[in-house]
Scaffold this active site. Sequence first.
Site, PDB file in Angstrom:
ATOM      1  CG  HIS A 151      -1.912   0.987   1.377  1.00 15.43           C
ATOM      2  ND1 HIS A 151      -1.649   2.295   1.695  1.00 15.43           N
ATOM      3  CD2 HIS A 151      -3.258   0.908   1.190  1.00 15.43           C
ATOM      4  CE1 HIS A 151      -2.793   2.977   1.720  1.00 15.43           C
ATOM      5  NE2 HIS A 151      -3.779   2.155   1.418  1.00 15.43           N
ATOM      6  CG  ASP A 205       0.617  -2.267   6.037  1.00 16.07           C
ATOM      7  OD1 ASP A 205      -0.352  -2.425   6.806  1.00 16.07           O
ATOM      8  OD2 ASP A 205       0.550  -1.613   4.979  1.00 16.07           O
ATOM      9  CD  GLN A 225      -7.055  -4.413   4.232  1.00 16.65           C
ATOM     10  OE1 GLN A 225      -8.054  -5.039   4.558  1.00 16.65           O
ATOM     11  NE2 GLN A 225      -7.105  -3.128   3.931  1.00 16.65           N
ATOM     12  CE  LYS A 285      -7.186   0.229   6.385  1.00 22.95           C
ATOM     13  NZ  LYS A 285      -7.967   0.614   5.215  1.00 22.95           N
ATOM     14  CB  CYS A 294      -3.430   3.295  -1.718  1.00 21.72           C
ATOM     15  SG  CYS A 294      -4.553   4.632  -1.379  1.00 21.72           S
TER      16      CYS A 294
HETATM   17  N1  PLP Z   1      -1.774  -0.592   4.633  1.00 18.65           N
HETATM   18  C1  PLP Z   1      -2.745  -1.345   4.087  1.00 18.65           C
HETATM   19  C2  PLP Z   1      -2.438  -2.740   3.666  1.00 18.65           C
HETATM   20  C3  PLP Z   1      -4.021  -0.819   3.926  1.00 18.65           C
HETATM   21  O1  PLP Z   1      -4.978  -1.564   3.385  1.00 18.65           O
HETATM   22  C4  PLP Z   1      -4.259   0.514   4.347  1.00 18.65           C
HETATM   23  C5  PLP Z   1      -5.582   1.133   4.133  1.00 18.65           C
HETATM   24  O2  PLP Z   1      -6.326   0.780   3.243  1.00 18.65           O
HETATM   25  C6  PLP Z   1      -3.229   1.241   4.937  1.00 18.65           C
HETATM   26  C7  PLP Z   1      -1.992   0.650   5.062  1.00 18.65           C
HETATM   27  C8  PLP Z   1      -3.446   2.630   5.454  1.00 18.65           C
HETATM   28  O3  PLP Z   1      -4.318   2.603   6.520  1.00 18.65           O
HETATM   29  P1  PLP Z   1      -4.862   3.969   7.183  1.00 18.65           P
HETATM   30  O4  PLP Z   1      -5.437   4.763   6.042  1.00 18.65           O
HETATM   31  O5  PLP Z   1      -5.878   3.512   8.155  1.00 18.65           O
HETATM   32  O6  PLP Z   1      -3.699   4.637   7.793  1.00 18.65           O
END
Ligand code: PLP
Length: 406
Positions: free
Chosen positions: A121, A198, A201, A224, A364
């Site tokens: 992401h 990260d 998900q 999430k 993203c």
């Molecule tokens: N990393 C992953 C795999 C994501 O799916 C997301 C959000 O969709 C993020 C990071 C960023 O999360 P946040 O916007 O809650 O900071």
Amino acid sequence: MLDPNKIKSRFPIFSDSENTDLVFLDNASTTQKPDVVVEKLNDFYSRYNANVHRGIYRIGELATMEYESVRKKIAGFINAKSEKNIVFTKGTTESINLVAYSWARKNLSPGDEILVTEMEHHSNLVPWQLAAQQTGATLRYIPITEAGELDLSDLEKYLNSKTKLVAIVHQSNILGTINPVKKIIDLAHNVGAKVLIDGAQYITHASLNVDELDCDFYAFSGHKMMGPTGVGVLYAKQVLLEEMDPFLSGGDMILSVSMEKSTWNDIPYKFEAGTPNIAQVIGLGAAIQFIEDTGIDKIDEFITSLTKTAITKLQSVRGLRIYGHGPSSDSTSVISFNLADIHPHDVAQFLDMDNIAVRAGHHCTQPVMLKYNISSTVRASLYIYNTPQDIERLVGSLQKTINFMS
Ligand code: PLP
């Protein structure tokens, strides 16, 4: 097996008169909130709204106690050694930026390498591009295969004595792929690199044991996993938090301030400057309790089974191509696809006319788009209140769309 209809009745949004036939399939973006989370927020604001770590009056102490009890709960939920390992942030993005500023800028120098993957992401990519630019380090990418998995055949080539950090997604938000992070963490540690995972998900539906994984950093978002927006977590090993400099500075993160200099509060408070998102943290505690009461293994089993059903049914739609989810793939919950040559935004709009919410775009993850030579996909992402009927509605609406367009 978990009963999604029973679960769904716990989410006030689906009882709203305008939402009674809403099929919500954008859960990778954010999840809906159960009654207990909404009530907890209401309870905080109506009964004991006060700042934390400051007032010694009754409601101030109650707010602090509730806030800190969530830190303990989260430590237990992810099996961290101590609540000192848990830093509250705004979300995954801020957690990763905290490491990029407070750890990377101090520990990286020209010639060092940061290893990421092509399925990150942007939140786990752009902070490393900036850190690399500012420290002279180099960013390297583990490639992905056509099947949407990491190509680990050359992992030893990517991991070497120059690798100082590996930053890798636990589960892809576009392909649904779950990466073998334990294997990568062990190999990275063999060359002396630190590892950030990260988990935005993955943690929403699967059990996590950071102690067993032995990751150095783990980042995730509350919204999430049924919690409020504006709260996230950075898990980090204690020794690293002790060594790192503050990220944001101001009130509450200091021990003493004179005209000349300041000294820092103990961890994790050193990283929580200013008034935190108190209600949101307390709400996240209720979300985690809801997950624990439902059973994380049951959640995982249900979502994985519903994903399999959805993939089989989607494959019957003429002209539909799913990305990832190959026969041998470890993947779940997130399904990205394109429908013939209809633009994903048009597909999403057709679905919206049937009150089905999906996401369309690059999610993203533009490097993944480049890999497949596309600009966007439609993404359906599942959670515990999605039912087999939701999948029937999705497939029926897609069939209608392709018939209409052709
Ligand atoms: N990393 C992953 C795999 C994501 O799916 C997301 C959000 O969709 C993020 C990071 C960023 O999360 P946040 O916007 O809650 O900071």
